[in-house]
Design a protein around this motif. Structure first.
Motif, PDB file in Angstrom:
ATOM      1  N   VAL A 141      14.033   7.346  -2.801  1.00 46.76           N
ATOM      2  CA  VAL A 141      14.982   7.109  -1.709  1.00 46.76           C
ATOM      3  C   VAL A 141      14.222   6.763  -0.432  1.00 46.76           C
ATOM      4  O   VAL A 141      13.348   7.516  -0.002  1.00 46.76           O
ATOM      5  N   ILE A 142      14.539   5.612   0.140  1.00 44.44           N
ATOM      6  CA  ILE A 142      13.856   5.150   1.344  1.00 44.44           C
ATOM      7  C   ILE A 142      14.810   5.265   2.518  1.00 44.44           C
ATOM      8  O   ILE A 142      15.892   4.665   2.482  1.00 44.44           O
ATOM      9  N   VAL A 143      14.406   6.004   3.517  1.00 46.24           N
ATOM     10  CA  VAL A 143      15.317   6.301   4.616  1.00 46.24           C
ATOM     11  C   VAL A 143      14.793   5.705   5.926  1.00 46.24           C
ATOM     12  O   VAL A 143      13.601   5.764   6.209  1.00 46.24           O
TER      13      VAL A 143
ATOM     14  N   ASN B 223       0.831  -1.196   0.000  1.00 47.87           N
ATOM     15  CA  ASN B 223       0.000   0.000   0.000  1.00 47.87           C
ATOM     16  C   ASN B 223       0.873   1.257   0.000  1.00 47.87           C
ATOM     17  O   ASN B 223       0.679   2.180  -0.792  1.00 47.87           O
ATOM     18  N   VAL B 224       1.886   1.260   0.877  1.00 43.23           N
ATOM     19  CA  VAL B 224       2.811   2.397   0.931  1.00 43.23           C
ATOM     20  C   VAL B 224       3.571   2.516  -0.392  1.00 43.23           C
ATOM     21  O   VAL B 224       3.692   3.611  -0.960  1.00 43.23           O
ATOM     22  N   ALA B 225       4.042   1.376  -0.908  1.00 41.79           N
ATOM     23  CA  ALA B 225       4.791   1.384  -2.171  1.00 41.79           C
ATOM     24  C   ALA B 225       3.960   2.045  -3.267  1.00 41.79           C
ATOM     25  O   ALA B 225       4.454   2.900  -4.013  1.00 41.79           O
ATOM     26  N   ASN B 226       2.676   1.678  -3.345  1.00 42.92           N
ATOM     27  CA  ASN B 226       1.812   2.250  -4.381  1.00 42.92           C
ATOM     28  C   ASN B 226       1.597   3.751  -4.202  1.00 42.92           C
ATOM     29  O   ASN B 226       1.583   4.502  -5.165  1.00 42.92           O
TER      30      ASN B 226
ATOM     31  N   HIS C  70       9.780   0.116 -10.244  1.00 39.18           N
ATOM     32  CA  HIS C  70      10.388   1.441 -10.078  1.00 39.18           C
ATOM     33  C   HIS C  70      11.727   1.333  -9.360  1.00 39.18           C
ATOM     34  O   HIS C  70      11.941   0.426  -8.571  1.00 39.18           O
ATOM     35  N   GLU C  71      12.587   2.287  -9.632  1.00 39.08           N
ATOM     36  CA  GLU C  71      13.898   2.268  -8.995  1.00 39.08           C
ATOM     37  C   GLU C  71      13.811   2.835  -7.584  1.00 39.08           C
ATOM     38  O   GLU C  71      13.241   3.903  -7.372  1.00 39.08           O
TER      39      GLU C  71
ATOM     40  N   ALA D  68      11.869  -0.999  -0.185  1.00 39.96           N
ATOM     41  CA  ALA D  68      12.620  -0.831  -1.442  1.00 39.96           C
ATOM     42  C   ALA D  68      12.340  -2.021  -2.370  1.00 39.96           C
ATOM     43  O   ALA D  68      12.100  -1.850  -3.561  1.00 39.96           O
ATOM     44  N   MET D  69      12.347  -3.236  -1.801  1.00 39.91           N
ATOM     45  CA  MET D  69      12.071  -4.427  -2.618  1.00 39.91           C
ATOM     46  C   MET D  69      10.658  -4.379  -3.203  1.00 39.91           C
ATOM     47  O   MET D  69      10.436  -4.765  -4.355  1.00 39.91           O
TER      48      MET D  69
END
Lengths: 412, 412
Positions: free
Chosen positions: A132-134, A22-25, A91-92, A83-84
């Motif tokens: 970028v995932i922090v 859900n977050v990824a989308n 998407h990158e 990220a995965m």
């Protein structure tokens, strides 16, 4: 020009695989609108609590440095999984730990403060068009030791990074639709606020309205970073936290009930200069937060000093207070956990003489005894018995937030 | 002078709280004998597998960089918990991640190689009399990205750190008492070896005797680091891995059975120069390990090429081989998973003509068909059908390791 958006998702928002997607989308949707996106995430669900539990089984008093080493793995797991997930959607994305993001903090483990952010790495990855995932909540001190930022740390990471990379806005995603006039679980007529000022948000946050941690709001105010509180599960626009002159003309923005406090009284303190200072500097040097100080003269040369602390710091606060109390020759130290704090918050409070009297009248009409009072430019708080908390909250909300009677009065 | 001891504990040795305390006590005992101690630990029990499983649920082909970010949390949890355990027993300890230890690696995620170790931090902490706990299996590339070292990575970390800090010895703790003449689960008469040479250990390790990973043994040999394989659950002195001239006069040190192999045959390869090169360079550039190459001429200008690969790389190896096979115009690619490799290893093999014939005689007596043969200075290996594996292993162990008949023959 492309704008930069920082989004922060809390632990429940990434609590399981479905929610991670859900977050990824959501992140991808933001990117597809032509934004550069930095995502700050917390540890999944109860991970942090589980890690603390494991540590306590091994060592009831684990060193803060090692606890930080342990706890920081929670966010590291979330960022790599998110990220995965984004990569699997084509998407990158790249994940970065707090230290890798150049978040330099003090060495005060478990409760470190951000000192500086070297954002070169994040900027480089954004320029390469990556999401970028922090890892929120963490950084490193000058020795490269991993530190954590304490309560509300991920919100603070998000705002600090927003400032460092000059983001256009910082969105804080949570499991509610935004900031409410009061806690909707306690007051059914609570409604969501579309705009609130930094100062009000600060008061609401510190009063236990709970959506945002005060540290992150302070930081946003300092750098005038637009902060938006939204739900990760709906498309509600949420609440925007803005400068006071961007506010609508509401007088009272919210009503709050803080149950997590306790009252400590030091009885029969000799009336000499510097006595109160001794107590409160000892508390401060032990990082114990105190509030609502009252000093009342009983008889000649002897005072009682009463103040409130957070309930989860009560044990430590009592220890410190008793030690000082012995040193200064006070009679005894009492404590009362059966108290709560009700407050109203609003930029209009200082400008309206009616508000305070209206506040006290409301509690008086309910037969509620006020134990302590504290006021500021934008806040009035009272300590009352916990049994009266919900009643007081509902009545104050009805009075100040629902029908806006004060504004009506003012208009007369 | 104080000596420096590096101890490495595997995942089962720190698999639960009781075992973490067992390790803590062993480490403290070593320190109390007047040593400076560096402890390298793996992730607890099945943590790594569980993390991989979680990743696969999100992305069946997760990026290696993100996988390293995820997996490295496993060791980070172990090191902090072990540090807390040692602290709770009243000793000073500090945990360091691979990157914090200055372990600089290549960028080949999931299978990185150590390029350099900046050991200043470890040395500083040792000088301050602390027990230093290091996360095995991990490092960072020049960008500060977390890398993992692949299979046997923690052993490699331990040996590399031992070399970097000039340790007196490197002890590898495991759940068996040391190196055996063969796998005791398969051959009841297997006995523990007190000394083995680096070269023999290397062959035993790469043949699936499994206690030590070849990379760590190679590194120890290169820098002549004393390596000791011991049990974390007993006080058995274990097996010392030493230079060949420090060896006892045994001819065959061990017998090994490797079940994790498969055979690939490329049928009817045109007999032109550079054809074999094409196949094996393609495998190598895909990081696929191959072994036991045989090329046999079927008829004029057409060869069959057969080789073995690790079973868990079979799928990838077949893909690569089929692609090249099409390019070079071979007829077909076959594979056979029902094969195993039996081997004998010993520094005396090259010096004794009897050994090879004795080896083949033993298999012949059991009616076992030898499919492929490979020999080196210290090893003879045969590929046979998997059904014959255990029988062959027992017979070879009986012949070469138990009664030492070859030595008797030699003495005659």
């Amino acid at each position: 020009m492309e704008s930069i958006v920082v989004q922060k998702y809390g632990g429940t928002s990434v609590g399981n695989i479905e929610r991670i997607f859900n977050v990824a989308n959501r992140v991808i949707a933001t990117k597809n609108k032509g934004n550069k996106v930095v995502v700050v995430v917390s540890a999944m669900g109860d991970t942090t609590d589980e890690l603390v539990e494991k540590a306590k089984q091994i060592n009831p008093n684990p060193s803060n440095r090692e606890l930080d080493m342990l706890l920081s793995t929670g966010e590291q797991i979330s960022i790599s999984l998110l990220a995965m997930a984004i990569q699997s959607l084509g998407h990158e994305a790249i994940s970065l730990t707090g230290p890798q993001c150049g978040i330099l903090t003090t060495s005060n483990h478990k409760n470190a403060r951000i000192e500086k952010i070297n954002s070169n790495r994040i900027k480089k990855e954004l320029e390469e068009n990556k999401i970028v995932i922090v890892a929120g909540f963490q950084g490193a001190n000058e020795n490269g030791d991993i530190t954590t930022l304490g309560r509300g740390g991920s919100d603070t990471s998000a705002v600090a990074l927003s400032v460092a990379i000059n983001a256009n806005k910082c969105e804080i995603y949570t499991d509610v639709d935004g900031v409410y006039t009061t806690d909707p679980r306690l007051v059914p007529t609570a409604r969501q606020i579309s705009k609130v000022s930094y100062d009000e948000m600060l008061e609401l946050a510190s009063l236990g309205a709970g959506v945002l941690h005060p540290r992150s709001v302070e930081l946003a105010r300092k750098y005038n970073m637009t902060l938006i509180v939204r739900s990760s599960l709906s498309n509600n626009p949420g609440t925007e936290v803005v400068e006071v002159n961007a506010m609508e003309n509401t007088i009272v923005s919210g009503v709050a009930l803080d149950k997590n406090i306790a009252k400590i009284s030091v009885i029969e303190v000799p009336d000499k200069p510097g006595i109160a200072f001794k107590i409160f500097s000892a508390l401060a040097s032990n990082n114990i937060y105190f509030d609502m100080i009252i000093q009342n003269v009983n008889r000649a040369h002897v005072n009682d000093i009463t103040f409130t602390v957070k309930i989860d710091e009560l044990h430590e606060a009592l220890e410190v207070t008793k030690k000082i109390s012995d040193e200064i020759g006070a009679k005894e130290v009492l404590c009362d956990e059966s108290v709560v704090k009700v407050s109203i918050v609003g930029t209009g409070i200082a400008g309206s003489a009616d508000i305070a009297s209206s506040f006290f009248q409301t509690l008086y009409d309910l037969g509620i005894n006020i134990q302590m009072i504290s006021t500021s430019e934008i806040k009035i708080s009272c300590i009352i018995n916990e049994d009266n908390g919900i009643n007081a909250l509902n009545a104050l909300h009805e009075k100040f937030c629902n029908n806006n009677p004060i504004e009506e009065n003012k208009a007369v």
